[in-house]
Design a protein around this motif. Sequence first.
Motif, mmCIF file in Angstrom:
data_model
loop_
_atom_site.group_PDB
_atom_site.id
_atom_site.type_symbol
_atom_site.label_atom_id
_atom_site.label_comp_id
_atom_site.label_asym_id
_atom_site.label_seq_id
_atom_site.Cartn_x
_atom_site.Cartn_y
_atom_site.Cartn_z
ATOM 1 N N ASN A 345 -3.188 10.254 -3.786
ATOM 2 C CA ASN A 345 -2.015 9.520 -3.311
ATOM 3 C C ASN A 345 -2.086 8.046 -3.696
ATOM 4 N N SER A 346 -3.250 7.436 -3.425
ATOM 5 C CA SER A 346 -3.418 6.016 -3.756
ATOM 6 C C SER A 346 -3.284 5.793 -5.248
ATOM 7 N N GLY A 347 -3.894 6.703 -6.022
ATOM 8 C CA GLY A 347 -3.844 6.570 -7.474
ATOM 9 C C GLY A 347 -2.421 6.660 -7.986
ATOM 10 N N LEU A 348 -1.687 7.609 -7.474
ATOM 11 C CA LEU A 348 -0.300 7.790 -7.896
ATOM 12 C C LEU A 348 0.527 6.551 -7.568
ATOM 13 N N LEU A 349 0.391 6.130 -6.315
ATOM 14 C CA LEU A 349 1.148 4.968 -5.864
ATOM 15 C C LEU A 349 0.804 3.743 -6.716
ATOM 16 N N ALA A 350 -0.501 3.574 -6.982
ATOM 17 C CA ALA A 350 -0.943 2.416 -7.776
ATOM 18 C C ALA A 350 -0.401 2.497 -9.193
ATOM 19 N N ALA A 351 -0.440 3.698 -9.775
ATOM 20 C CA ALA A 351 0.006 3.845 -11.161
ATOM 21 C C ALA A 351 1.493 3.562 -11.280
ATOM 22 N N VAL A 352 2.276 4.149 -10.375
ATOM 23 C CA VAL A 352 3.727 3.949 -10.438
ATOM 24 C C VAL A 352 4.056 2.468 -10.226
ATOM 25 N N THR A 353 3.424 1.864 -9.207
ATOM 26 C CA THR A 353 3.692 0.456 -8.926
ATOM 27 C C THR A 353 3.301 -0.426 -10.108
ATOM 28 N N ALA A 354 2.128 -0.139 -10.665
ATOM 29 C CA ALA A 354 1.661 -0.966 -11.784
ATOM 30 C C ALA A 354 2.618 -0.860 -12.962
#
Lengths: 573, 408
Positions: A345-354
């Motif tokens: 979840n964190s990875g996905l959120l971070a990737a999309v945000t980045a």
Amino acid sequence: MTPVIQLVGQRGRGRCRYVPRPGWRAAVLAAAAVPVLPVAVIAVETLTPSPAVWAQLWDTRLPAMLATTAALLVVAGLGTLALGTGLAWLVTAHDFPGRQTLSWLLVLPIAMPAYILGFVFLALLDHAGPAQTALRTVFGPDVWFPEIRSVLGAGVVLTLTLYPYVYLLARSAIGEHAAATVDVARTLGLSRWRTATRVVLPLARPSLAAGGALVAMETLTDFATVQYFNVETVSVGIYRIWNGMLDRGAASELAGLVLVIALALLAGERLLRGRARYHQSTGGRGVAPVRLTGWRGWLATGGCVGVLAAAVGIPTLQLLAWSGLPAWGGQAGLAQGRFVINLANSGLLAAVTAGLCVALALVVAHGTRMAGGSVTRRAARLSMVGYAVPGVILAVGVLVLFTGLDAPMEAVGLPGARPLVTGTLMGVVVAYVARFVAVAYGALDAGAERLSPSMTMSALALRASGTRVLTRVHLPLLRGGLGVAAVLVAIDAIKELPMVLLLRPFGFESLSVRVWTLAGESLWAQAALPALVIVAVSAVPVVVLFRRSTTGPGMPALAAADDSPPPHQAVGR
Amino acid sequence: MSEAVTDASATRSDAARAGAAPPVLAAAGVTKRFEGVSAVDGVDVALASGEILSLVGPSGCGKSTLLRLLAGLERADHGTVTMGEQTVDGPRAWVAPEDRNAGVVFQDHALFPHLSVADNVAFGLIEADRRGHSRRRSRRRGDASARRARLGEVLALVGLEELAGRYPHELSGGEAQRVALARALAPAPEVILLDEPFSNLDRSLRGRVRDETVRVLRAAGAAALLVTHDQGEALATGDRLAVMRAGRVQQTDAPAAVFHAPATRFVATFMGEADFLPATPTGDGRLRTELGEVPADGLETECGEGDADKAGLEVMVRPHEVVFEVDPAGDAVITDVEFQGAFVLHTLVLASGRRVRSLQPHTVEAQAATRVRARLDPGHAPAVLRGEQAVAGPRPRPGAPGGRRDPS
């Protein structure tokens, strides 16, 4: 506990006043709308208060919340200013064993989120913790110990995690910019101490004010850590009201109050700074350090090591110990399964945000170079506002925005915006982008130092269209900055807690949410592994910083959306 | 590029009637304000085909802004910019810089650091070809070989064949300047705009690079506007010279004319050392000054017969036009002697208390406090001014804006 980021880069590098290009101007305006709209919505709420809501708020907890907020701001503000300035003065003007290494290690606490240090602190020092237990065994059950779950306790944790903001700015102000002035002062016959108080401190004042403002913003927005300590600030009130009662009106009124406090603090920073500006002398050698010998030297070393141990060393060791304990081994299967989901979840959120932040920052960076004019420049500067205001304001602003969109969307037969924000990650992503686009822009812009206005103009004169200038000149030259920007945003997104807590869809758990939930239930051992992951990820930019620090403090600093050039702009140019 | 010119002149007969091709680049009444302050204020300037025009003025006079207006990097508030027959900037016309055909060379050279010398020079060729493709997609293969040929040609022109594979950070200042020039020349623009292209170079290198640049521009046949703040450079380079001050062009003329017959007091003092001596007409077409009589070309047509018109005249005196001989009975005194190498600059105080300077070869050695007898040896009729404006000079200056005053 985001790394400090350079925000304003255009000034002093040749003004770009190109012909208006409506397309690119519109693109910059659109990019700026993402962070500006949520803040603007809250600002409008502030201007149109609803007396009934305020009356109710006032009758319940508001006066106490305000007093607590003020007390916490004072404790954290004074704590970080004293610790940050003191350490900066120690490492720049003195020489003692390990000074070089300590000078950059002292930045490391910036990688320790307060919501992690906070629970380790509690676990160790609270009534049932090993420290008090040990004291009781030695001195009996009535031994006095300060109340940990208090404003003071929360203030100490915030101080230990936030002081690097002040430290970084003060160190650069004292170490580089003041050097020549200090030499002059010494030749004019001032003693070392008089030089420090009459020349160095006044020179560093703008930087200290900026650092203090950053600390205040972080303190204001933090409603997670302080809850461990039973400290109820206004931001905690927002969370309780939204989470418990889903009362959008009251939540946004309170967010408006936080905005007013934030603006008052920023105005205070301006006032304190006066008409002074950050000095940007290049190639400063720094103040000639005084050698501390014998016990004095070791005392200085000990002091720095002590701060580091309290802020990073002991908590990390404790987390390591916990994550190796069999305590959570009993539920290892369940815990590990959830851990993997949280990590994803964190990875996905971070990737999309980045990805989104870098794209928007690129639009702003390219758009301002293509379409000059005051409108574009102002829009570009405004797009940094998300990083200058407490994140909780953005989160509530996004909530209000989506709710406002709800009715019109349902009217045209769409499912409505409310499910988007309560049922999907949309709200979290929008709020993250609004906040972190400034981080991406700062990194991008720092990487754009090789990109002079005349280069853009040359490309245009060589018949390249706007898009071709982007693909053939700007993108290749910004490429290095793009990667840094994406990494910094991703790290910030992984660390972020308040916004995701407010906006997450039901059942969504990121690493940071997981840590906070477990810590709130005193399940410290289980919180240790996700916490360690967050700390490890957060340490990445600090290590990068150390690499750069061989040429100067490469960590760019936030100069809130105003006219002043960032304090570290001169570095490495 | 020459196609465009022929097409344009074929469609319009005005130019043919005037007996000359229209200027490749012209500004008429161009004005640009920044935050209410005029940076460029009603400027007229025109570049004929193949002509090199130097634009000189003190810092902040608006010369760089004018260059950017011409390039299309700024848009004018008033006035028009035309290229050949096409209006590229005007109340109802706008052509973006990438759609104009003007090359620009900047002071910092602005080479693309991520591209090799060859790729830098080919940058504009690729863009020009891309534009061609939208119409003729089939020529792509031919383009590549034509591009290579053109690249070789331009690199040879500036003498950079050996450096084609280098990157900008591996170049010296002079080499970078040549790459910037080659890059601007590669798409064969009709006009090149150079914004202080030599001021980043060492003084010792500057003259050579400048001569080389002029040679390349001549060889390429491109018209050029050279912006500079260096008077010597402006006088030495180019066919004509425009002097700018506070957003206005004060004089446009051949370099020698600007030097000897300045249109205004500012041009007189900016383009060289100048002292001014009060002068009264003698009635026979000459002027009497404290340092003797001088011829006064064209003064009769400028001034009426009335005494009022003859008052307040001054002649401009350049230090090399003042000669003196040591004479204990002379009424001038040397107050200062400045050794300049090949020449020595003497400051004289005349009987009236006025100061003039005299530039003499190093063989003349007069000490301070020596009494001398001084006279003018201008070699031609000197420039005559009333107030800030010139009213007469050594020869007519056609088309010099702000120059001769109409007597009416």
